[in-house]
Every structure is written in structure tokens, then in C-alpha cells.
Design an enzyme around this catalytic site. Structure first.
Site, PDB file in Angstrom:
ATOM      1  NE  ARG A  67      37.759  -1.964 -11.745  1.00 17.35           N
ATOM      2  CZ  ARG A  67      36.834  -1.455 -10.746  1.00 17.35           C
ATOM      3  NH1 ARG A  67      36.752  -1.526  -9.550  1.00 17.35           N
ATOM      4  NH2 ARG A  67      36.397  -0.171 -11.512  1.00 17.35           N
ATOM      5  CB  ALA A  79      32.447   3.175 -14.299  1.00 13.80           C
ATOM      6  CD  GLU A  96      31.170   7.001  -9.496  1.00 15.03           C
ATOM      7  OE1 GLU A  96      32.261   7.171  -9.715  1.00 15.03           O
ATOM      8  OE2 GLU A  96      30.474   6.515  -8.692  1.00 15.03           O
ATOM      9  CD  GLU A 100      35.601   6.440 -11.501  1.00 12.07           C
ATOM     10  OE1 GLU A 100      35.731   6.104 -12.688  1.00 12.07           O
ATOM     11  OE2 GLU A 100      35.421   5.742 -10.571  1.00 12.07           O
ATOM     12  CD  GLU A 148      37.892   5.984  -6.908  1.00 11.03           C
ATOM     13  OE1 GLU A 148      37.949   6.808  -6.173  1.00 11.03           O
ATOM     14  OE2 GLU A 148      36.955   5.519  -7.531  1.00 11.03           O
TER      15      GLU A 148
END
Length: 198
Positions: A67, A79, A96, A100, A148
């Protein structure tokens, strides 16, 4: 969602300062109930969903993702943003989870809805509990990219994930709230709201 309580605060003026890809910033001049006014900077956000996905062995799915704003990797729940126009939040959560971690769920419950930082942002996060997990394909047209590509996926016992919250290892707000809520829901069986609620 309960109706907001009545109040005596009025917006006298509103100016858009920045309009970005995900967030916008506006400056509101607000009349105070006791007299006078004050300027408030407000970050507007489309909202988000998070999913506490718990498998049949009681393990929760966690992601380790970089992040940039905090300059570190964080352990999080699957998320994503509510950025698909008109998509109900439960459908966003299902999408999601597939995007993910390539999972689908048989049973869905709404655990919590939280304002991430209501002192300056209107971001609302809906946190779901997903159970009865099974493998799912990546949704058609979805491409894994950016941070990702670097994500780590791990399954850990829910109790261990909760301990990691108290150890300071899990700091993402939606993950903290979601994991604690899921543990309470599974232990105490509180009455949950309708899965379609906001």
C-alpha cells in the site's frame, strides 16, 4: 440503513478542490448551530466492500498487499472499491472475492458497515462474511495488474488472525473490524442485518 438524525448544520458553500480517479476533495463552508461558520475539507469516495472468507476448516483468507500511502505491505481481506456503476454491494463483494483470490461462496452475511474516517471522508465500507467456499475462475475480462501481481494469499485459523490484530500485525481498518466481527458472529451468533442492507 437507519435514517440519519436531524441536525442544524447547513452547507453555505461548497467548492471542488480536486477531482481524481478514485477520490475527490471539496471544501465546504458549514453553518454551526451555535452561530458562525467553519470550513471543512471532505474527501468523497465511492465506498468499498471487504470479505471475511472463512473455509470449512475455520481458516480465513488473508492477502498481503503493498500500500503506497503507508509505504509498506499490509495484511488485508479480499476487498475493493464500489466503482462499478449501479452494482449492488453484495455483487461487488462476490466479484472481488473471485478477482482477488479466485473463490466463490455458498453463504453470505453482512457483518458490519463502517465509515473509515468520518472526520474527513464519506467512505463507507460494507464487510461481508462468506462461507461455503469453492474455487472460482477469474471473471471474464479481468486482468491482474499493478500491486495485485505482487499479492500473497494465505489461509490462517480465524483465531490466529484475530490474535494478529492484537499483535499489531494486521492494521488495515476493514480487516481489523471484519475479523473481530466475524469471530464474534461465529462465537455469539448475534442477529445480523439482511445481506442486501446498506
Amino acid at each position: 440503513m437507519p435514517e440519519p438524525a436531524a441536525h442544524d448544520y447547513r452547507v453555505l458553500d461548497s467548492e471542488t478542490v480536486f477531482d481524481g480517479h478514485v477520490i475527490s476533495l471539496r471544501r465546504d463552508t458549514v453553518a454551526m448551530p451555535g452561530g458562525g461558520d467553519s470550513v471543512r475539507e471532505v474527501v468523497t469516495h465511492p465506498g468499498a466492500v471487504a470479505v471475511v472468507a472463512v473455509d470449512d476448516e475455520g481458516r480465513v483468507v488473508l492477502l498481503r498487499q503493498y500500500r503506497h500511502p503507508v509505504g509498506r505491505y499490509l495484511w488485508e481481506l479480499p476487498a475493493g472499491l464500489r466503482d462499478a456503476d449501479g452494482e449492488p454491494p453484495l455483487e461487488t463483494a462476490k466479484r472481488e472475492l473471485a478477482e482477488e483470490v479466485q473463490l466463490a461462496a455458498e453463504r453470505w452475511s453482512l457483518l458490519t458497515t463502517t465509515y473509515s474516517s468520518p472526520g474527513f471522508s464519506d467512505e463507507l465500507v460494507l464487510v461481508y462474511l462468506a462461507e461455503g467456499l469453492s474455487d472460482a475462475a477469474l471473471p471474464e475480462g479481468f486482468t491482474v495488474e499493478h500491486e495485485e501481481l505482487d499479492m500473497t494469499v494465505e489461509r490462517v485459523p480465524l483465531a490466529d488472525a484475530v490474535q494478529r490484530v492484537f499483535d499489531g500485525d494486521i492494521r488495515n481498518a476493514a480487516a481489523v473490524v471484519g475479523l473481530l466481527a466475524a469471530a464474534q458472529a461465529r462465537d455469539a451468533h448475534p442477529r445480523l442485518r439482511d445481506v442486501g442492507a446498506e
